[in-house]
Design an enzyme around this catalytic site. Sequence first.
Site, PDB file in Angstrom:
ATOM      1  N   GLU A 127      30.630  23.101  33.702  1.00 39.40           N
ATOM      2  CA  GLU A 127      30.286  23.017  35.111  1.00 39.40           C
ATOM      3  C   GLU A 127      29.306  21.903  35.428  1.00 39.40           C
ATOM      4  O   GLU A 127      29.115  21.545  36.594  1.00 39.40           O
ATOM      5  CB  GLU A 127      29.730  24.353  35.627  1.00 39.40           C
ATOM      6  CG  GLU A 127      28.363  24.739  35.103  1.00 39.40           C
ATOM      7  CD  GLU A 127      28.431  25.383  33.741  1.00 39.40           C
ATOM      8  OE1 GLU A 127      28.851  24.688  32.803  1.00 39.40           O
ATOM      9  OE2 GLU A 127      28.046  26.548  33.606  1.00 39.40           O
ATOM     10  N   ASP A 200      28.949  28.226  31.719  1.00 37.04           N
ATOM     11  CA  ASP A 200      27.862  29.019  31.144  1.00 37.04           C
ATOM     12  C   ASP A 200      28.336  30.417  30.753  1.00 37.04           C
ATOM     13  O   ASP A 200      29.200  31.004  31.412  1.00 37.04           O
ATOM     14  CB  ASP A 200      26.703  29.141  32.145  1.00 37.04           C
ATOM     15  CG  ASP A 200      25.922  27.835  32.262  1.00 37.04           C
ATOM     16  OD1 ASP A 200      26.082  26.967  31.393  1.00 37.04           O
ATOM     17  OD2 ASP A 200      25.151  27.693  33.231  1.00 37.04           O
ATOM     18  N   ASP A 202      27.779  33.479  31.287  1.00 41.07           N
ATOM     19  CA  ASP A 202      27.319  34.598  32.109  1.00 41.07           C
ATOM     20  C   ASP A 202      28.373  34.899  33.165  1.00 41.07           C
ATOM     21  O   ASP A 202      29.470  34.322  33.159  1.00 41.07           O
ATOM     22  CB  ASP A 202      25.958  34.285  32.751  1.00 41.07           C
ATOM     23  CG  ASP A 202      25.989  33.034  33.617  1.00 41.07           C
ATOM     24  OD1 ASP A 202      27.089  32.500  33.881  1.00 41.07           O
ATOM     25  OD2 ASP A 202      24.917  32.577  34.029  1.00 41.07           O
ATOM     26  N   GLU A 204      28.534  34.238  36.404  1.00 38.46           N
ATOM     27  CA  GLU A 204      28.888  33.110  37.257  1.00 38.46           C
ATOM     28  C   GLU A 204      29.755  32.115  36.504  1.00 38.46           C
ATOM     29  O   GLU A 204      30.721  31.571  37.042  1.00 38.46           O
ATOM     30  CB  GLU A 204      27.616  32.409  37.772  1.00 38.46           C
ATOM     31  CG  GLU A 204      26.807  33.214  38.763  1.00 38.46           C
ATOM     32  CD  GLU A 204      27.574  33.538  40.024  1.00 38.46           C
ATOM     33  OE1 GLU A 204      28.272  32.656  40.553  1.00 38.46           O
ATOM     34  OE2 GLU A 204      27.488  34.701  40.487  1.00 38.46           O
ATOM     35  N   TYR A 417      20.394  29.153  25.903  1.00 37.53           N
ATOM     36  CA  TYR A 417      20.758  29.491  27.274  1.00 37.53           C
ATOM     37  C   TYR A 417      19.627  30.257  27.956  1.00 37.53           C
ATOM     38  O   TYR A 417      19.054  31.172  27.387  1.00 37.53           O
ATOM     39  CB  TYR A 417      22.035  30.323  27.294  1.00 37.53           C
ATOM     40  CG  TYR A 417      22.611  30.499  28.669  1.00 37.53           C
ATOM     41  CD1 TYR A 417      22.890  29.396  29.465  1.00 37.53           C
ATOM     42  CD2 TYR A 417      22.856  31.770  29.179  1.00 37.53           C
ATOM     43  CE1 TYR A 417      23.408  29.563  30.743  1.00 37.53           C
ATOM     44  CE2 TYR A 417      23.392  31.938  30.444  1.00 37.53           C
ATOM     45  CZ  TYR A 417      23.660  30.822  31.227  1.00 37.53           C
ATOM     46  OH  TYR A 417      24.168  30.977  32.488  1.00 37.53           O
ATOM     47  N   ARG A 419      19.460  32.056  30.828  1.00 38.17           N
ATOM     48  CA  ARG A 419      19.653  33.277  31.632  1.00 38.17           C
ATOM     49  C   ARG A 419      20.010  34.412  30.674  1.00 38.17           C
ATOM     50  O   ARG A 419      21.157  34.558  30.260  1.00 38.17           O
ATOM     51  CB  ARG A 419      20.747  33.066  32.684  1.00 38.17           C
ATOM     52  CG  ARG A 419      20.354  32.042  33.732  1.00 38.17           C
ATOM     53  CD  ARG A 419      21.373  31.951  34.865  1.00 38.17           C
ATOM     54  NE  ARG A 419      20.999  30.915  35.813  1.00 38.17           N
ATOM     55  CZ  ARG A 419      21.425  29.653  35.770  1.00 38.17           C
ATOM     56  NH1 ARG A 419      22.261  29.287  34.818  1.00 38.17           N
ATOM     57  NH2 ARG A 419      21.028  28.775  36.658  1.00 38.17           N
ATOM     58  N   HIS A 463      23.170  37.400  25.220  1.00 37.95           N
ATOM     59  CA  HIS A 463      22.728  36.132  24.647  1.00 37.95           C
ATOM     60  C   HIS A 463      21.390  36.333  23.947  1.00 37.95           C
ATOM     61  O   HIS A 463      20.681  37.296  24.187  1.00 37.95           O
ATOM     62  CB  HIS A 463      22.559  35.060  25.735  1.00 37.95           C
ATOM     63  CG  HIS A 463      23.642  35.076  26.751  1.00 37.95           C
ATOM     64  ND1 HIS A 463      24.939  34.764  26.457  1.00 37.95           N
ATOM     65  CD2 HIS A 463      23.628  35.397  28.071  1.00 37.95           C
ATOM     66  CE1 HIS A 463      25.681  34.882  27.546  1.00 37.95           C
ATOM     67  NE2 HIS A 463      24.901  35.276  28.532  1.00 37.95           N
TER      68      HIS A 463
END
Length: 896
Positions: A127, A200, A202, A204, A417, A419, A463
Amino acid sequence: MPGKKPAAKTPAAVAKADGKGKATKATKATAKTAAAPGPSATPAAGKKAAPPAKQAAENKSSAGKPAVAKATKAPAPAAAPPKKAAQAAPAARAKQAGSAAVEVAEAPPVKAARARRANDNALIIVESPAKAKTIKKYLGAGFTVKASVGHVKDLPKKNMGIDIDHDFAPQYEVIEGKKKVLAEIKKAAGEVARIYLAPDPDREGEAIAWHIADEIRDSNPNIFRVLFNEITKKAITEAMGRPTTLDLKKFESQQARRILDRLVGYQISPVLWTKVKRGLSAGRVQSVAVRLIVEREGEIAAFKPQEYWSVEAVVEGGTPPPFTARVTRVGGEKADLTNEGQAREAVDAIAAAELRVRAVERKERKKNPPPPFITSKLQQEGSSKLRYSPKRTMALAQRLYEGVEMGDEGLVGLITYMRTDSTRVSDDAITDVRAYIGERFGAASLPAAPVVYRTKKGAQDAHEAIRPTTLKYDPEAVRKLWAVSGGGRDERETEDLLKLYTLIWNRFVACQMVPAVFDQTSIDIEAGKVELRATGQVMKVPGFLEVYAETVEDGAADEDAASALPDVKEGEVLRLIETKPEQHFTQPPPRFSEASLVKELEEKGIGRPSTYAAILSTIQDRGYAEKREGRLHPTELGMMVNGLLVKSFPEIVNTDFTARMEAQLDEVEDGQADWVKLLHAFYGPFKEELEKAKIEMRDVKREEQPTDQVCEKCGKGMVIKWGRNGYFLACSGYPDCRNTKEYTRNADGSLNIVPTTRPSDQICPTCSSPMVIRRGRFGEFLACSRYPECKTTSPISLGVACPKPGCGGYLTEKRSRRGKTFFGCANYSKTGCDFVSWDRPLPQPCPSCGAPFIVQKVSKTGVRLRCIKPECGYSADGEPPEGVGGTGGGVAAAGA
C-alpha cells in the site's frame, strides 16, 4: 415479489447470476484446481457487493501450500434486479448451463495465459510507495513491486452506500483518483505468473488486499497473500516462502466495523445538522471519547475542594544528615487533620514530647522492567516523553517500519509492525538482545532466563511487540549515519525519527534486563500521642533503569524518588530541629492529556490501538475538544453535542456498550460470530432511537433564551441563540432587527457583553476615518468606524503581498459558500485578481530560493511548510499558528 430486489449474496454464497441471466456455479473439479482463493469480483461503482467466500474448504486444503495450479475465474458479479418475467432460480439456470460451460466461460484469455507461461516473474502489491521501494531492494530481479497508495475502494462519499434491506450489503466503488493506480496494477498483473498481495498485516491491510484482488482477478487469478511483520530481507524471504490465502474472517471484521461506523455516522450526523448546525459529525467511537472528556470536565466543575493539613518534623539523630518525618497517627488513630487547629495541636504535642525511634525496617524492593511497546503504550510514551501527538507518533513509526535511508545500505525498515496489541517477541530477537546486553552492560545486567511478558486478555496477538528489526543499528550508529545523509525529509523530521527510534530501542533493550533493586528503609518515631514515619531508599542495582524509565502520569507519586536515610537505631532519641504544618486542598481529577485519554480508552476497551490516533485527531479537528497546555478541554460545541447524544442515543455513547461491540467484532475475526447477524442485532434498537431523535431531540437552532438585555437599536429584548460559532445574543425582533452581540458569563451567571469592534491602525480609503475590526459570519474584517454613514469594508491582510505581477493587492483569509477556508487576493472584487491557495501563506521568505513567502499545508499526515514556487522544492515540517485550521490542497488560479 415482482419488482423487489433480490437478496444480496453474503460471503457464504457460492454461485452468482451473471449479467445475461446465465448462471455460474463452481464444480468440485473447479474447486480442486483453483489457485489460492481470493475475493470474487466486485460489482462496478454503485452496485451492491458482499465479499464472496468460496474459501472454507479451499483454505483448509491449500493452507501452507505455495504451489499454484491453474485457476478459474471467480464468479461474475450479480446482475441488476431482473424484470418480473425474467426471474429464474440461479441453481436451475446453473444446472442448465452445465459445468463445462463454466470452465469455457471462465478460462483466462489465451494471449494473457501464454504471456504468463513465458515467464516466472511475480508482482508484489503493497500500500505504500516507501514500503515498495524497500521490498524491491531485497527481492531484486524477477519481482515487480507496485504500491496501491492506501485503499483503492471504499463506500461512496455522497451516500451511505449500505443496502440495509439486503443484509447490509456494501456498495463499494473505486476511490476518486485511484483509477490510474488500479489500471497500472491490472496491467502489471497480466504480465506475471503470480501475484502476492502484501498490504499491512492487519484488518485494514486485509481489506486493501481483498479489494485489489477483486479488481485484478480478471487479469490474473493466481493470487496469494503474504504478511510482513518487519521489512527485512529475512522476514520478506520467509514470508514469500510461505504464501497464504486471503483471510475472509479478518476482512469481514473490518467490513463490519466500516459498516457500523457508516450506519452511525451517516444517520446521526444529519440529525445534528438539522438540530444544531451543518458540518457536525457523530461516530461510534469518537462520540464516546468526547463523552469521556466532557464528563471529566463535569467532574472538575462539580468538585468541591476539601481542606486538609499535613505536619512534618525535621529531626536529627546521632548520624547526620537531618531527615524529615511525617505525622501518620494521632492518639492511636490515623492522622486526619482537617483544619489548622488540629494541625497546631499535633505540632504542640511533638514540641512537648521526647522523640524516640520506635522501629526501623529495612527491606529490599525490586522494580521490574516494563514490557516492550504495544501500539497504545508507544502513543502514550510518545506523548509524555517526546510531546508528540498520537498521530505524529504513528506517522513517524510508519516511516521507521516501511524503511528509511541508512547510508550505503539504502532503505532499511528499522522497526517491526507498529500496530499491535501483543508483547510477544520472537526467539531470534530475544537471543540477539540478550547477547547485546551481555556485551554492552555486562553479565550482571542479564537475567538467567529470557523475560516473558503475558499479553493482556482479549488481545489479538497477531503480531510481535514493537521492537528494532536488528541490533546492528543502535541509536548512536543511526545518529552518525543520519548526520551525513539524513533519515527524514528534512532536519526536523530526521531528529523526530531518531527520538522515536531511540525510545523504541531503549524500551526493547530494557525489557530483557534485570530488575532495578532498592534498599528501602522506614523509621517509625514516637512523640507522645503522635507517631511519625520517615521513608527513604537508595538504588542498589540500577538494572533496566540504566536504559529506560517509564513516565509517571498525572502527578502520581514516584516511589523511586525517595532519598536515603541516615543510620539510626531503635530506641535512639532524636533532636527536633523544626516542625512544618502545611495547609492543602484536595484537587479535582486532572483533565485528560492525549496520553491519559489513550490509556483510558484502552482500559475501557473502547476502539482499538490502531484507531486511537485518528480518534484524537478527529475530535479536535471537528471542534469538540481543544488542547490547551497539553490538556484536552471540551469546547462549548462538544458539550452541546455530547448532551444531545447522551439523551437521544444512550447506548451508542455508552462506554460499556462500545466495549462489548469491539469484543463482538473481534469474535467475527476469530470466526465465533456472524457479521450480518451482529449488524441486525445492532441496527434494530438503533433505528428506533434514530426515529425518536428526529422528533424529540432538542432543536437548538430554534431555541431562544430570554435575557434582561435590551436591544439599543429597536428597544426589544435580547435573547440567547445558537449559531455556527456557539451561543450569541440576538434581538428578539429578528428579522426586522438583525442586531447581534457576543457575550461571556461571569462567575455569578450574569452576562458580560463583548465589544463588537476593536480598533485597528488602518484608515478608511473613502472618508479617511479610522477603521475598526468587526466580526461577521465569515470571520473578522475591517470596517469604517462611521458605519452606517460610510459602509466601506476590507478584508484583514495576512501580511503577504499578492504574487500576481502588477496586482498590488494583498492576501487575506476567505471562506467559501460551504464554509471551507481558503486564501485569496483582496483585489478580487476590484480587479478580478484570481490568485487563490488552499494553503495558508506565511510572511516568511523561502530559505532556499528567497521567494517572498511560503505556504503552510495542514493535512492528515501533519503540517508542512513549502515554497510557493514549485520548481524550488523547499519543504519542511511546521506547526500551524494559534487558531489555524487545516485544509489540504495547493496554490492555483481561481477560474471556476
